[in-house]
Design an enzyme around this catalytic site. Structure first.
Site, short mmCIF file in Angstrom:
data_model
loop_
_atom_site.label_atom_id
_atom_site.label_comp_id
_atom_site.label_asym_id
_atom_site.label_seq_id
_atom_site.Cartn_x
_atom_site.Cartn_y
_atom_site.Cartn_z
N VAL A 44 42.47 6.88 -17.97
CA VAL A 44 42.62 5.92 -16.78
C VAL A 44 43.87 4.93 -16.86
O VAL A 44 44.20 4.75 -15.99
CB VAL A 44 41.15 5.19 -16.68
CG1 VAL A 44 41.16 4.15 -15.49
CG2 VAL A 44 39.81 6.08 -16.33
N CYS A 45 43.88 4.50 -18.08
CA CYS A 45 44.91 3.50 -18.54
C CYS A 45 46.20 4.15 -17.89
O CYS A 45 47.11 3.57 -17.37
CB CYS A 45 45.04 3.28 -19.99
SG CYS A 45 43.43 2.49 -20.29
N THR A 46 46.63 5.70 -18.32
CA THR A 46 47.71 6.31 -17.77
C THR A 46 47.79 6.06 -16.13
O THR A 46 48.97 5.78 -15.86
CB THR A 46 47.38 7.84 -18.31
OG1 THR A 46 47.35 7.77 -19.68
CG2 THR A 46 49.08 8.32 -17.87
#
Ligand code: BEZ
Length: 211
Positions: A44-46
């Site tokens: 998700v952070c990516t």
């Protein structure tokens, strides 16, 4: 103590992908978005970091400097940046702060121990040119943020900083706004000689003021 809207954003110095950053000097009269992501090399952070990089022209247009932060080490940021560019089609183009000891993360209450004892949640702080916190939002690790919403809120914050108006539910830049109750009808006549739509004495609608 929690950092609340209206408080001065705490100052700090941290290493980043763009060199050491002394926060108050760095923002230097601009608006800023400081956001935490839980961990490098996570899915998700990516997606969030790639999308934020894509939005850089929108932030620049509004005079906003963006900074990401996680409790990862600086050398891990560099490796992960390659993955962001490869998978998201946009390379990291804003500083990613390294806070491996979690000092700033704790200062900003980005670690919520009952969610996770070490990783940050997805916090967003919008900070004004006066270095005061204008907005804070927190999401859990499992839910990616809507960075278009952050741009929308910045539009509202910048408009309402310059005009005595407030923005209604789901407002978008260019839509009608509300005259704040502190402005009397007498004063409103001077500001809005073309008038306003009065649904109730406390609910007065005008076109969005320009400039
Ligand atoms: C993610 O970015 O996918 C993620 C990070 C930490 C916990 C859960 C998900």
């Amino acid at each position: 103590m929690a950092i609340l809207i209206g408080d001065t954003a705490p100052d700090f110095t941290l290493d980043s992908t763009e060199g050491p950053i002394h926060f108050h000097d760095y923002i230097d009269g601009s608006w800023a978005v400081l956001f935490s992501h839980p961990k490098n090399f996570t899915p998700v952070c990516t997606t969030e970091l790639g999308y934020t990089a894509k939005l850089k022209p929108e932030f620049e247009k509004r005079g906003v400097k963006v900074l990401g932060l996680s409790v990862d080490k600086l050398e891990d940021h560099a490796g992960w940046a390659k993955d962001i560019a490869e998978t998201q089609g946009s390379a990291l183009n804003f500083p990613l702060l390294a806070d491996p000891e979690g000092v700033v993360a704790r200062q900003y209450d980005m670690i919520h121990p009952n969610a996770d004892n070490t990783l940050t949640v997805r916090s967003v702080f919008v900070i004004g040119p006066d270095k005061k916190v204008k907005l804070k939002i927190e999401y859990p690790a499992s839910t990616g943020r809507n960075f278009d919403e952050i741009i929308r809120v910045i539009d509202s914050l910048q408009l309402t900083a310059n005009h005595q108006v407030a923005t209604p539910v789901n407002w978008k830049n260019g839509e009608d706004v509300i005259i704040v109750p502190a402005v009397s009808n007498e004063a409103a006549k001077t500001k809005y000689p073309e008038g306003w739509k009065e649904l109730k004495p406390y609910l007065r609608i005008v076109p969005q003021p320009r400039a």
